[in-house]
Write a protein that holds these residues in place. Structure first.
Motif, PDB file in Angstrom:
ATOM      1  N   ARG A  39      53.721  54.319  36.235  1.00 57.40           N
ATOM      2  CA  ARG A  39      53.954  55.572  35.507  1.00 57.40           C
ATOM      3  C   ARG A  39      54.120  55.303  34.006  1.00 57.40           C
ATOM      4  O   ARG A  39      53.574  56.038  33.170  1.00 57.40           O
ATOM      5  N   HIS A  40      54.854  54.236  33.671  1.00 57.04           N
ATOM      6  CA  HIS A  40      55.098  53.899  32.269  1.00 57.04           C
ATOM      7  C   HIS A  40      53.800  53.642  31.517  1.00 57.04           C
ATOM      8  O   HIS A  40      53.645  54.061  30.356  1.00 57.04           O
ATOM      9  N   PHE A  41      52.855  52.972  32.171  1.00 59.93           N
ATOM     10  CA  PHE A  41      51.599  52.623  31.498  1.00 59.93           C
ATOM     11  C   PHE A  41      50.482  53.624  31.767  1.00 59.93           C
ATOM     12  O   PHE A  41      49.347  53.429  31.328  1.00 59.93           O
ATOM     13  N   GLY A  42      50.772  54.720  32.470  1.00 61.27           N
ATOM     14  CA  GLY A  42      49.826  55.813  32.643  1.00 61.27           C
ATOM     15  C   GLY A  42      48.614  55.480  33.489  1.00 61.27           C
ATOM     16  O   GLY A  42      47.512  55.980  33.237  1.00 61.27           O
ATOM     17  N   LEU A  43      48.803  54.653  34.531  1.00 68.14           N
ATOM     18  CA  LEU A  43      47.684  54.254  35.377  1.00 68.14           C
ATOM     19  C   LEU A  43      47.467  55.265  36.500  1.00 68.14           C
ATOM     20  O   LEU A  43      48.423  55.754  37.090  1.00 68.14           O
ATOM     21  N   ASP A  44      46.210  55.556  36.803  1.00 68.18           N
ATOM     22  CA  ASP A  44      45.947  56.367  37.991  1.00 68.18           C
ATOM     23  C   ASP A  44      45.117  55.632  39.036  1.00 68.18           C
ATOM     24  O   ASP A  44      44.953  56.126  40.147  1.00 68.18           O
ATOM     25  N   VAL A  45      44.591  54.460  38.690  1.00 63.68           N
ATOM     26  CA  VAL A  45      43.993  53.543  39.665  1.00 63.68           C
ATOM     27  C   VAL A  45      44.676  52.201  39.481  1.00 63.68           C
ATOM     28  O   VAL A  45      44.698  51.668  38.373  1.00 63.68           O
ATOM     29  N   ILE A  46      45.226  51.681  40.553  1.00 62.29           N
ATOM     30  CA  ILE A  46      46.088  50.502  40.440  1.00 62.29           C
ATOM     31  C   ILE A  46      45.535  49.362  41.281  1.00 62.29           C
ATOM     32  O   ILE A  46      45.164  49.558  42.453  1.00 62.29           O
ATOM     33  N   VAL A  47      45.461  48.186  40.676  1.00 60.07           N
ATOM     34  CA  VAL A  47      45.203  46.950  41.420  1.00 60.07           C
ATOM     35  C   VAL A  47      46.536  46.236  41.556  1.00 60.07           C
ATOM     36  O   VAL A  47      47.190  45.929  40.552  1.00 60.07           O
ATOM     37  N   ARG A  48      46.937  45.972  42.785  1.00 57.72           N
ATOM     38  CA  ARG A  48      48.187  45.245  42.995  1.00 57.72           C
ATOM     39  C   ARG A  48      47.895  43.802  43.367  1.00 57.72           C
ATOM     40  O   ARG A  48      47.151  43.524  44.314  1.00 57.72           O
ATOM     41  N   VAL A  49      48.482  42.885  42.608  1.00 55.44           N
ATOM     42  CA  VAL A  49      48.428  41.458  42.918  1.00 55.44           C
ATOM     43  C   VAL A  49      49.824  40.895  42.706  1.00 55.44           C
ATOM     44  O   VAL A  49      50.711  41.567  42.180  1.00 55.44           O
ATOM     45  N   THR A  50      50.020  39.660  43.132  1.00 57.04           N
ATOM     46  CA  THR A  50      51.292  38.990  42.893  1.00 57.04           C
ATOM     47  C   THR A  50      51.048  37.703  42.120  1.00 57.04           C
ATOM     48  O   THR A  50      50.003  37.060  42.251  1.00 57.04           O
ATOM     49  N   SER A  51      52.019  37.337  41.294  1.00 51.93           N
ATOM     50  CA  SER A  51      51.807  36.280  40.305  1.00 51.93           C
ATOM     51  C   SER A  51      51.818  34.878  40.892  1.00 51.93           C
ATOM     52  O   SER A  51      51.589  33.906  40.175  1.00 51.93           O
ATOM     53  N   ASP A  52      52.087  34.758  42.193  1.00 51.60           N
ATOM     54  CA  ASP A  52      52.019  33.440  42.828  1.00 51.60           C
ATOM     55  C   ASP A  52      50.608  33.122  43.303  1.00 51.60           C
ATOM     56  O   ASP A  52      50.414  32.307  44.205  1.00 51.60           O
ATOM     57  N   CYS A  53      49.630  33.757  42.685  1.00 51.20           N
ATOM     58  CA  CYS A  53      48.217  33.542  43.009  1.00 51.20           C
ATOM     59  C   CYS A  53      47.460  33.173  41.737  1.00 51.20           C
ATOM     60  O   CYS A  53      46.818  34.027  41.112  1.00 51.20           O
ATOM     61  N   PRO A  54      47.505  31.922  41.308  1.00 50.46           N
ATOM     62  CA  PRO A  54      46.908  31.535  40.027  1.00 50.46           C
ATOM     63  C   PRO A  54      45.393  31.439  40.024  1.00 50.46           C
ATOM     64  O   PRO A  54      44.798  31.275  38.962  1.00 50.46           O
ATOM     65  N   LEU A  55      44.755  31.557  41.194  1.00 49.72           N
ATOM     66  CA  LEU A  55      43.304  31.382  41.246  1.00 49.72           C
ATOM     67  C   LEU A  55      42.590  32.624  41.793  1.00 49.72           C
ATOM     68  O   LEU A  55      41.542  32.532  42.427  1.00 49.72           O
ATOM     69  N   LEU A  56      43.145  33.793  41.525  1.00 50.77           N
ATOM     70  CA  LEU A  56      42.524  35.044  41.942  1.00 50.77           C
ATOM     71  C   LEU A  56      41.096  35.180  41.408  1.00 50.77           C
ATOM     72  O   LEU A  56      40.748  34.626  40.366  1.00 50.77           O
ATOM     73  N   ASP A  57      40.288  35.967  42.131  1.00 54.01           N
ATOM     74  CA  ASP A  57      38.878  36.136  41.798  1.00 54.01           C
ATOM     75  C   ASP A  57      38.684  37.453  41.045  1.00 54.01           C
ATOM     76  O   ASP A  57      38.684  38.531  41.639  1.00 54.01           O
ATOM     77  N   ALA A  58      38.498  37.373  39.729  1.00 50.35           N
ATOM     78  CA  ALA A  58      38.374  38.572  38.905  1.00 50.35           C
ATOM     79  C   ALA A  58      37.119  39.369  39.249  1.00 50.35           C
ATOM     80  O   ALA A  58      37.136  40.611  39.217  1.00 50.35           O
ATOM     81  N   GLY A  59      36.029  38.685  39.567  1.00 43.50           N
ATOM     82  CA  GLY A  59      34.797  39.386  39.910  1.00 43.50           C
ATOM     83  C   GLY A  59      34.938  40.199  41.175  1.00 43.50           C
ATOM     84  O   GLY A  59      34.445  41.333  41.275  1.00 43.50           O
ATOM     85  N   LEU A  60      35.618  39.629  42.154  1.00 44.58           N
ATOM     86  CA  LEU A  60      35.863  40.323  43.409  1.00 44.58           C
ATOM     87  C   LEU A  60      36.716  41.566  43.176  1.00 44.58           C
ATOM     88  O   LEU A  60      36.456  42.640  43.721  1.00 44.58           O
ATOM     89  N   ILE A  61      37.744  41.405  42.350  1.00 49.60           N
ATOM     90  CA  ILE A  61      38.627  42.529  42.033  1.00 49.60           C
ATOM     91  C   ILE A  61      37.864  43.614  41.287  1.00 49.60           C
ATOM     92  O   ILE A  61      37.975  44.807  41.612  1.00 49.60           O
ATOM     93  N   ARG A  62      37.071  43.235  40.296  1.00 47.32           N
ATOM     94  CA  ARG A  62      36.321  44.227  39.529  1.00 47.32           C
ATOM     95  C   ARG A  62      35.354  44.987  40.425  1.00 47.32           C
ATOM     96  O   ARG A  62      35.202  46.225  40.301  1.00 47.32           O
ATOM     97  N   ALA A  63      34.682  44.288  41.327  1.00 46.29           N
ATOM     98  CA  ALA A  63      33.742  44.952  42.233  1.00 46.29           C
ATOM     99  C   ALA A  63      34.466  45.965  43.119  1.00 46.29           C
ATOM    100  O   ALA A  63      33.946  47.056  43.379  1.00 46.29           O
ATOM    101  N   ALA A  64      35.663  45.615  43.566  1.00 49.81           N
ATOM    102  CA  ALA A  64      36.436  46.534  44.402  1.00 49.81           C
ATOM    103  C   ALA A  64      36.870  47.764  43.609  1.00 49.81           C
ATOM    104  O   ALA A  64      36.839  48.890  44.128  1.00 49.81           O
ATOM    105  N   VAL A  65      37.267  47.560  42.360  1.00 50.73           N
ATOM    106  CA  VAL A  65      37.663  48.696  41.517  1.00 50.73           C
ATOM    107  C   VAL A  65      36.465  49.606  41.254  1.00 50.73           C
ATOM    108  O   VAL A  65      36.576  50.842  41.328  1.00 50.73           O
ATOM    109  N   ASP A  66      35.313  49.031  40.948  1.00 49.97           N
ATOM    110  CA  ASP A  66      34.113  49.840  40.718  1.00 49.97           C
ATOM    111  C   ASP A  66      33.759  50.639  41.969  1.00 49.97           C
ATOM    112  O   ASP A  66      33.380  51.824  41.876  1.00 49.97           O
TER     113      ASP A  66
END
Length: 245
Positions: free
Chosen positions: A86-113
């Motif tokens: 709410r503070h940052f005014g998001l209406d589409v949210i990707v939730r991840v946790t910071s104990d994952c240092p090797l997340l796949d940005a391309g995979l995430i972007r494709a899911a958001v698209d």
């Protein structure tokens, strides 16, 4: 739905490995690797941490990384997460946790698209319910509307701690669930940071193999070719609630 962003949870108070996200490899923190990998998605990144004094270090490190940070409840993680969105005014949210240092940005972007193209605020997309990716590559995509619904109606301590069970268990009866899977199944592999053994593997991957520059497929191939690496944390048992740490 036109304002997507990534919210990552980070705190110093891990029970198994305190301060884990600020542990370093090759002179860089696990949180820094996490953020750099996520930046490849082209999406804005926000850190949700607690108001506890121990998490001053998270806020300071977030500032050094150039990532906005919101601080909220230690125990009511759902409330903290909702307040961040709410503070940052998001209406589409990707939730991840910071104990994952090797997340796949391309995979995430494709899911958001895919999510935005669907135009359905009741949609929930994840690669963690039907697990076929290594642990440590988990993400969820959902609307602020679904998060607000969870905030208003989730009551149990477990729901408040783990943020999204109310959504992905479809308590409202209106959620449309889509899952991202891969073949062959690589769910037996572990690239998350929860124990000292996990850190040993991640530090080795980052320092000796520059894993931060590798794609998911390359990481999986590397581990398949080096069973001695997999053995470094093969005995680690995941916590009972293993998807939304």
């Amino acid at each position: 739905m036109s304002t997507p962003g990534i919210i990552t949870q980070a705190r110093m108070g891990s029970t198994r490995l305190p301060g884990k996200v600020l542990l370093t490899a090759r002179g860089q923190s696990m949180l820094a690797y996490h953020v750099e990998r996520l930046r490849g998605s082209g999406l804005p990144i926000y850190i949700a941490t607690t108001t506890g004094p121990e998490d001053d270090a998270i806020e300071q490190h977030a500032a050094a990384l150039g990532v906005p940070c919101y601080r909220g409840s230690t125990d009511d993680v759902l409330g903290r997460y909702y307040a961040t969105a709410r503070h940052f005014g998001l209406d589409v949210i990707v939730r991840v946790t910071s104990d994952c240092p090797l997340l796949d940005a391309g995979l995430i972007r494709a899911a958001v698209d895919r999510y935005v193209a669907a135009g359905n605020p009741q949609l929930y997309i994840s690669n963690g319910l039907e697990r076929t990716f290594p642990r440590g590559l988990d993400f969820e995509v959902f609307s602020f509307a679904l998060l607000e619904q969870a905030q208003q109606h989730a009551r149990s301590a477990s729901d408040r701690e783990h943020v999204t069970p109310y959504i992905h268990q479809n308590r409202s009866g209106t959620v449309v669930i889509e899952q991202v899977t891969r073949q062959p199944d690589a769910s037996q592999l572990r690239l998350t940071l929860d124990t000292a053994e996990d850190f040993t593997l991640l530090r080795t991957l980052l320092e000796q193999y520059h894993a931060d520059a590798l794609t998911t497929d390359a990481l999986i191939e590397l581990l398949n070719q080096h069973p001695e690496l997999v053995a470094l944390n093969a005995g680690t048992e995941q916590k009972k609630y293993d998807f939304t740490r």
